[in-house]
Enzyme design. Structure first.
Site, PDB file in Angstrom:
ATOM      1  N   LYS A 152       0.889  -1.119  -0.057  1.00 39.38           N
ATOM      2  CA  LYS A 152       0.007   0.014  -0.270  1.00 39.38           C
ATOM      3  C   LYS A 152       0.945   1.244   0.083  1.00 39.38           C
ATOM      4  O   LYS A 152       1.531   1.606   0.913  1.00 39.38           O
ATOM      5  CB  LYS A 152      -0.910  -0.071   1.144  1.00 39.38           C
ATOM      6  CG  LYS A 152      -2.061   1.064   1.046  1.00 39.38           C
ATOM      7  CD  LYS A 152      -2.604   1.579   2.242  1.00 39.38           C
ATOM      8  CE  LYS A 152      -1.854   2.715   2.874  1.00 39.38           C
ATOM      9  NZ  LYS A 152      -1.838   3.934   2.034  1.00 39.38           N
ATOM     10  N   GLU A 204      10.714   1.690   9.872  1.00 39.59           N
ATOM     11  CA  GLU A 204      11.646   2.891   9.625  1.00 39.59           C
ATOM     12  C   GLU A 204      10.809   4.251   9.825  1.00 39.59           C
ATOM     13  O   GLU A 204       9.869   4.537   9.058  1.00 39.59           O
ATOM     14  CB  GLU A 204      11.863   2.841   7.938  1.00 39.59           C
ATOM     15  CG  GLU A 204      12.813   1.746   7.821  1.00 39.59           C
ATOM     16  CD  GLU A 204      14.085   1.521   8.516  1.00 39.59           C
ATOM     17  OE1 GLU A 204      14.819   2.350   8.885  1.00 39.59           O
ATOM     18  OE2 GLU A 204      14.551   0.321   8.515  1.00 39.59           O
ATOM     19  N   CYS A 252      13.622  11.713   5.522  1.00 40.30           N
ATOM     20  CA  CYS A 252      13.685  11.156   7.015  1.00 40.30           C
ATOM     21  C   CYS A 252      15.067  11.518   7.043  1.00 40.30           C
ATOM     22  O   CYS A 252      15.508  11.665   8.580  1.00 40.30           O
ATOM     23  CB  CYS A 252      13.544   9.868   7.033  1.00 40.30           C
ATOM     24  SG  CYS A 252      14.229   8.594   5.837  1.00 40.30           S
TER      25      CYS A 252
HETATM   26  P1  NDP Z   1       2.508   8.274   7.902  1.00 40.26           P
HETATM   27  O1  NDP Z   1       3.072   7.568   9.078  1.00 40.26           O
HETATM   28  O2  NDP Z   1       1.534   9.109   7.972  1.00 40.26           O
HETATM   29  O3  NDP Z   1       2.228   7.169   6.642  1.00 40.26           O
HETATM   30  C1  NDP Z   1       2.850   6.338   6.070  1.00 40.26           C
HETATM   31  C2  NDP Z   1       2.294   5.201   5.658  1.00 40.26           C
HETATM   32  O4  NDP Z   1       1.431   4.525   6.525  1.00 40.26           O
HETATM   33  C3  NDP Z   1       1.172   5.770   4.516  1.00 40.26           C
HETATM   34  O5  NDP Z   1       1.134   4.634   3.385  1.00 40.26           O
HETATM   35  C4  NDP Z   1       0.011   5.818   5.311  1.00 40.26           C
HETATM   36  O6  NDP Z   1      -1.251   5.727   4.596  1.00 40.26           O
HETATM   37  C5  NDP Z   1       0.341   4.460   6.266  1.00 40.26           C
HETATM   38  N1  NDP Z   1      -0.759   4.448   7.431  1.00 40.26           N
HETATM   39  C6  NDP Z   1      -1.325   5.536   8.143  1.00 40.26           C
HETATM   40  N2  NDP Z   1      -1.784   5.127   9.185  1.00 40.26           N
HETATM   41  C7  NDP Z   1      -1.713   3.755   9.114  1.00 40.26           C
HETATM   42  C8  NDP Z   1      -2.523   2.844  10.015  1.00 40.26           C
HETATM   43  N3  NDP Z   1      -3.183   2.879  11.214  1.00 40.26           N
HETATM   44  N4  NDP Z   1      -2.177   1.357   9.403  1.00 40.26           N
HETATM   45  C9  NDP Z   1      -1.390   0.930   8.508  1.00 40.26           C
HETATM   46  N5  NDP Z   1      -0.788   1.965   7.817  1.00 40.26           N
HETATM   47  C10 NDP Z   1      -1.157   3.218   8.183  1.00 40.26           C
HETATM   48  O7  NDP Z   1       3.836   9.025   7.286  1.00 40.26           O
HETATM   49  P2  NDP Z   1       4.004   9.958   6.091  1.00 40.26           P
HETATM   50  O8  NDP Z   1       3.464   9.298   4.760  1.00 40.26           O
HETATM   51  O9  NDP Z   1       3.218  11.459   6.405  1.00 40.26           O
HETATM   52  O10 NDP Z   1       5.641  10.156   5.757  1.00 40.26           O
HETATM   53  C11 NDP Z   1       6.382  10.865   6.637  1.00 40.26           C
HETATM   54  C12 NDP Z   1       6.915  10.254   7.601  1.00 40.26           C
HETATM   55  O11 NDP Z   1       7.764   9.093   7.128  1.00 40.26           O
HETATM   56  C13 NDP Z   1       7.881  11.055   8.349  1.00 40.26           C
HETATM   57  O12 NDP Z   1       7.932  11.017   9.665  1.00 40.26           O
HETATM   58  C14 NDP Z   1       9.140  10.771   8.061  1.00 40.26           C
HETATM   59  O13 NDP Z   1      10.368  10.895   8.653  1.00 40.26           O
HETATM   60  C15 NDP Z   1       9.019   9.266   7.954  1.00 40.26           C
HETATM   61  N6  NDP Z   1       9.977   8.537   6.971  1.00 40.26           N
HETATM   62  C16 NDP Z   1      10.801   7.564   7.492  1.00 40.26           C
HETATM   63  C17 NDP Z   1      11.948   7.166   6.682  1.00 40.26           C
HETATM   64  C18 NDP Z   1      12.867   6.269   7.248  1.00 40.26           C
HETATM   65  O14 NDP Z   1      13.367   5.566   6.372  1.00 40.26           O
HETATM   66  N7  NDP Z   1      13.028   6.167   8.594  1.00 40.26           N
HETATM   67  C19 NDP Z   1      11.772   7.478   5.264  1.00 40.26           C
HETATM   68  C20 NDP Z   1      11.065   8.381   4.733  1.00 40.26           C
HETATM   69  C21 NDP Z   1       9.973   8.860   5.672  1.00 40.26           C
HETATM   70  P3  NDP Z   1      -1.912   7.105   3.946  1.00 40.26           P
HETATM   71  O15 NDP Z   1      -0.620   8.053   3.720  1.00 40.26           O
HETATM   72  O16 NDP Z   1      -2.424   6.589   2.539  1.00 40.26           O
HETATM   73  O17 NDP Z   1      -3.061   7.614   4.834  1.00 40.26           O
END
Ligand code: NDP
Length: 481
Positions: free
Chosen positions: A173, A248, A282
């Site tokens: 997803k 991550e 990130c």
């Molecule tokens: P989110 O945590 O909001 O979303 C990440 C993914 O999880 C999306 O596909 C989202 O769906 C999905 N999601 C949200 N809620 C749920 C749930 N309850 N159950 C399962 N899946 C869920 O992050 P962002 O997309 O806003 O990304 C930014 C964040 O990602 C920042 O905090 C950044 O630091 C982190 N990040 C970390 C990296 C690493 O390697 N450590 C690399 C890149 C980013 P949807 O968006 O469709 O709602």
């Protein structure tokens, strides 16, 4: 208008009840398409297809899976321009970045794991000549891959490729904010005749589609990249069925510049670390710790370099910073800038939205922002902003720099600038983070462990680490008479 569909069992389909969500180009704020608002039923169908496909895919040898991953990499590469255009319009990032970073890296991810699986090894232990232990690494079955919006195909493929290479079938997803390149990936699969059901892609929101994947008992592992708050929810839900999780998560990464560093190189890379992809990586260095003796020199270099960056239309080749990914995120970053001012920060440059004329007049653009005068413990220096905002913080001693660098709940990456090799080793060892770069930023070797400590995550991706995550180790002990 683009009509994105789910990809389940090798077929394209809409949500069962036909419901859709809007796809928005953040550079223009226009609706450019729709995608399915999937939920439990679509996820069930995808898991069913993955299960059906598993027996053959898992049993097939590494050469077979590797060949398919190479074919997929080639198919993405053959359509690199279309993928790059889609990634740029979906996320607002400069087209030049999508062309040279995001899509080439997605190709590299598939190629890397296509190769890695051919060279994977396992251990054997001989205990007296008559007792042999060896370890089988067996695929888990159906696994879930959930990715964020900042590096959409890059991070999605970073999970999907090792999962498939090691013999699992995937329900993936992508973020609801940037689903387009995952849809193009599904099209590439269909075009090359990729075995049906091995990779299934379900579109929709996290709380509906994502949560249904995480909660499903037939999904044996979740590889997740996203925010820390979401990661905690996923860990909690996954614990119900004791599935493996790789998380991550967020970061608040320090860039530490010592007085003996090559100051010009340090300033140039520090600006890249702060503002690449509009500060939405990130690994971005959002806290710039500068030794007091060179603070003023570095500060003026950083201000000049930040002001020299062009914020503009992602399609324009001269653009350094494109649009912020969505209205909601744009508002969030602006709000953080207000908080910084309330906390007593002085904005050295930026701190406001940027108006871009022409087709981007309604888009979500922000100026690269540098702030000083804030204590290390204030919320601006503690909370992940995930936008083009970085703070400058002076320090006197190495010990103080390390304490400040480690003084957040995150621990993803750090960048250290010094010409003193002893200091480089000493500081790298003392930092609480999963990754340390010395005199560089974001150099990536796909074989190395990637991940964070503290609230930046659990587990490591990359190379063997990913192949181990997506397999179960089984020890076989044979005693001969
Ligand atoms: P989110 O945590 O909001 O979303 C990440 C993914 O999880 C999306 O596909 C989202 O769906 C999905 N999601 C949200 N809620 C749920 C749930 N309850 N159950 C399962 N899946 C869920 O992050 P962002 O997309 O806003 O990304 C930014 C964040 O990602 C920042 O905090 C950044 O630091 C982190 N990040 C970390 C990296 C690493 O390697 N450590 C690399 C890149 C980013 P949807 O968006 O469709 O709602």
């Amino acid at each position: 208008m683009i009509r994105i569909q789910n990809y389940i069992g090798g077929r394209f389909c809409d949500a069962v009840d036909g419901s859709t969500l809007h796809l928005i180009d953040p550079a223009t704020a226009e609706i450019v398409g729709t995608f399915p608002d999937s939920a439990q039923k679509e996820v069930e169908a995808a898991i069913g297809s993955a299960e059906d496909a598993c027996a053959h895919w898992s049993a097939s040898g590494p050469e077979y899976r590797s060949a398919w991953l190479y074919k997929l990499a080639n198919a993405i590469e053959a359509s690199l321009e279309a993928f790059a255009q889609a990634e740029s319009s979906d996320s607002g990032k400069p087209l030049s970045v999508a062309r040279t970073v995001d899509i080439p890296r997605a190709v590299a991810n598939f190629r890397f794991f296509a190769g890695a699986i051919l060279h994977d090894q396992s251990e054997a232990y001989v205990d007296r000549p008559s007792v042999l232990n060896y370890t089988l690494r067996q695929p888990l079955g159906v696994v879930g891959c959930i990715s964020p919006w900042n590096l959409p195909l890059y991070l999605f493929s970073w999970k999907v490729a090792p999962a498939l290479a090691s013999g699992n079938c995937v329900v993936g997803k992508p973020s609801e904010v940037t689903p387009l390149t995952a849809f193009l990936l599904a099209k590439a699969c269909a075009d090359i005749g990729f075995p049906a059901g091995v990779l299934n892609i379900v579109h929709g929101t996290g709380p509906k589609a994502g949560a249904a994947i995480v909660a499903h008992p037939k999904v044996k592992a979740i590889s997740f990249t996203g925010g820390t708050a979401t990661g905690k929810i996923i860990a909690q839900v996954a614990s119900e069925s004791l599935k493996k999780v790789s998380l991550e998560l967020g970061g608040k990464n320090p860039t530490i510049i010592f007085e003996d560093a090559d100051l010009e190189a340090a300033a140039t890379e520090t600006i890249k670390a702060a503002f690449s992809n509009q500060g939405q990586i990130c690994l971005c260095g959002s806290r710039i710790l500068i030794q007091a003796s060179v603070y003023d020199q570095i500060k003026s270099k950083l201000i000049d370099k930040a002001r020299a960056l062009t914020v503009g239309d992602p399609q324009d080749s001269s653009t350094d910073l494109g649009a912020i990914v969505s209205k909601a995120h744009f508002d969030k970053v602006l709000h953080h800038m207000e908080i910084a001012e309330k906390e007593g920060g002085q904005i050295l440059t930026g701190g406001k939205k940027v108006s871009v004329s022409g087709r981007c007049k309604n888009g979500y653009f922000l100026a690269p922002t540098l702030i000083e005068g804030l204590p290390p413990t204030c919320s601006t220096n503690q909370d992940e902003i995930f936008g083009p905002v970085a703070t400058l913080i002076p320090f006197e001693t190495e010990k103080e720099a390390i304490e400040m660098a480690n003084g957040t709940r995150y621990g993803l990456s750090a960048s250290v600038w010094t010409k003193d090799l002893n200091r480089a080793h000493r500081v790298s060892s003392a930092l609480s983070s999963g990754i340390v770069w010395v005199n560089c930023w974001m150099h990536r070797d796909l074989r190395t462990p990637f991940g964070g400590v503290k609230e930046s995550g659990v587990g490591r991706e990359g190379g063997l680490y990913a192949l181990r995550f997506f397999t179960e180790a089984k020890n076989v002990c044979i005693k001969t008479s």
